[in-house]
Every structure is written in structure tokens, then in C-alpha cells.
Scaffold this motif. Structure first.
Motif, PDB file in Angstrom:
ATOM      1  N   GLU A  10       0.959  -1.377   0.064  1.00 20.79           N
ATOM      2  CA  GLU A  10      -0.187   0.054   0.050  1.00 20.79           C
ATOM      3  C   GLU A  10       1.040   1.237  -0.034  1.00 20.79           C
ATOM      4  O   GLU A  10       1.932   1.231   0.773  1.00 20.79           O
ATOM      5  CB  GLU A  10      -0.810  -0.154   1.301  1.00 20.79           C
ATOM      6  N   THR A  20      -0.915  -0.812  -4.507  1.00 18.33           N
ATOM      7  CA  THR A  20      -2.227   0.066  -4.462  1.00 18.33           C
ATOM      8  C   THR A  20      -1.822   1.323  -3.935  1.00 18.33           C
ATOM      9  O   THR A  20      -1.006   1.453  -2.914  1.00 18.33           O
ATOM     10  CB  THR A  20      -3.706  -0.674  -3.801  1.00 18.33           C
ATOM     11  N   GLN A  21      -2.589   2.427  -4.483  1.00 18.38           N
ATOM     12  CA  GLN A  21      -2.504   3.520  -3.801  1.00 18.38           C
ATOM     13  C   GLN A  21      -3.602   4.030  -2.808  1.00 18.38           C
ATOM     14  O   GLN A  21      -4.789   3.625  -3.221  1.00 18.38           O
ATOM     15  CB  GLN A  21      -2.485   4.653  -4.933  1.00 18.38           C
ATOM     16  N   VAL A  22      -3.274   4.483  -1.753  1.00 21.17           N
ATOM     17  CA  VAL A  22      -4.414   4.976  -0.741  1.00 21.17           C
ATOM     18  C   VAL A  22      -4.181   6.325  -0.194  1.00 21.17           C
ATOM     19  O   VAL A  22      -2.963   6.919  -0.400  1.00 21.17           O
ATOM     20  CB  VAL A  22      -4.303   3.723   0.633  1.00 21.17           C
ATOM     21  N   SER A  28      -5.303   5.508   6.008  1.00 20.19           N
ATOM     22  CA  SER A  28      -4.625   4.117   6.346  1.00 20.19           C
ATOM     23  C   SER A  28      -3.579   4.259   7.537  1.00 20.19           C
ATOM     24  O   SER A  28      -2.517   5.039   7.410  1.00 20.19           O
ATOM     25  CB  SER A  28      -3.856   3.830   5.323  1.00 20.19           C
TER      26      SER A  28
END
Length: 212
Positions: free
Chosen positions: A81, A125-127, A132
């Protein structure tokens, strides 16, 4: 600065300024790197810099280094992430090609670095870091490490104790890029490795037309 500007502008004026800047350095102390520009204004160098497809974005190199390190540290499949980043978005399709590549192959790039396919990495994945806690913690740790490095090199003073910050990390958790001009050691470092084969393999398998 003249080099960065020449890469960005790609104009005859910027190239002329670059050659003048190179000639004004003590280029004879590093002729392997500077002689073609400083003494000869070598057209092959200037043409490469002027190529629209050439830039100095190091994000891909950093990503490859990071993946190589994570692959060594991971016992099995893992996912990543990452905070929202234009660079990561730019290279997302390429990262997917890395992940999907199922050929069984391994390359030794230097005496201490290698890359092996298929990767253990299964997803990137980009968050939004606000959603987060893990990414928030990573941001804090990265910021602290950057501040510590700046303090240790004299670029900044005050703030966090560099030694205390560095003690929080294991040696294999650092990837650092530093100038190095001990050419004999550099030759040993690359001796018997497959850096050229890696470039050829990547060009043939990852940088072709987009997969459908």
C-alpha cells in the motif's frame, strides 16, 4: 543545474550552457564522465539529452531497488500500500507488468543486488494516507529518517537526534544512493554481474507496446 535544465528545456541555448558549465569544472579529474561534454561537446551526448524520451526522473530506479529489497526480505507473497503519488501512478502499468511476468528468471545486478521473476509481490495499490494508519506511520518514519540523514550530512541542524532515529532501523532496511568515485572498487562491484542483461531483458519484456 545546467544539466537538469538541459534535460528539461532540450533547446540549443540550454545545451550550449551545459557545455560551458562542464568546461568550467575541473573535468580533468573525472574525464570518464565529463570529457565528452567539456572538451568535445560530443553530439551523441547532446542528442541523447535532447531526446524527448529522456528525462532524469529516478522514480523507476528507486522503485526497482525497493522491489529488489522487499523481495529479499519477504518470506512469501506480499502486497504494498502506497500513499497517493503521481510517480507511482505514472509507473503503475509497468509495475503490473512486473507482477504479471511469469517467466522463471533471475539476474545479479551487482555484488549485493539481484532480481528474480516471478515476483513474490502480488499487488500495489495507492491509498489516501488519512484512511490508512499504516501509511501514516510509514510517512512519519520516512520523514524522521530524511531529517536524520540531513543532520548527519550537515545539511540541517536541530530537531531529532540522528543516532536515535537510525537505531530504530535494521541495516537491511536502508537503500541509499551516494556519489562514489573509487573506480577500482566500482569495477569490482560490477564484475561478473548481469547489469547489461537486465537492461536488455527489461527492454524486451517490459517496455514494449502496452499489453491488452
Amino acid at each position: 543545474m545546467a544539466f537538469q535544465n538541459a534535460v528539461k528545456e532540450k533547446t540549443p541555448a540550454a545545451m550550449k550552457t551545459l557545455v560551458a558549465a562542464a568546461a568550467a569544472t575541473r573535468w580533468r579529474q573525472l574525464p570518464e564522465a565529463l570529457d565528452p561534454l567539456a572538451q568535445f561537446a560530443a553530439p551523441e551526448c547532446l542528442n541523447a539529452i535532447a531526446n524527448p524520451c529522456v528525462d532524469t526522473d529516478a522514480a523507476l530506479v528507486v522503485l526497482q531497488s525497493l522491489i529488489s529489497r522487499m523481495e529479499v526480505m519477504a518470506d512469501g507473497a506480499y502486497r504494498v500500500e502506497h500513499d497517493q503519488s503521481k510517480n507511482l501512478l505514472r509507473y503503475y502499468q509497468l509495475l503490473q507488468r512486473f507482477i504479471n511476468h511469469d517467466q522463471d528468471v533471475e539476474f545479479h545486478q551487482t555484488q549485493i543486488a539481484s532480481i528474480k521473476f516471478p515476483l513474490k509481490l502480488t499487488e500495489v495499490t495507492q491509498v489516501d494516507s488519512k484512511a490508512s494508519p499504516a501509511v501514516q506511520l510509514a510517512d512519519v518514519m520516512i520523514g524522521a529518517a530524511t531529517e536524520a540523514a540531513n543532520n548527519m550530512t550537515g545539511l540541517r541542524s536541530g530537531g531529532l537526534d540522528p543516532e536515535a532515529v537510525i537505531s530504530l532501523y535494521a541495516e537491511n532496511q536502508f537503500i541509499h544512493l551516494t556519489p562514489f568515485i573509487d573506480f577500482e572498487e566500482q569495477r569490482w562491484f560490477g564484475e561478473g554481474t548481469q547489469a547489461a542483461e537486465v537492461i536488455d531483458y527489461f527492454a524486451a519484456n517490459f517496455f514494449g507496446p502496452a499489453e491488452v
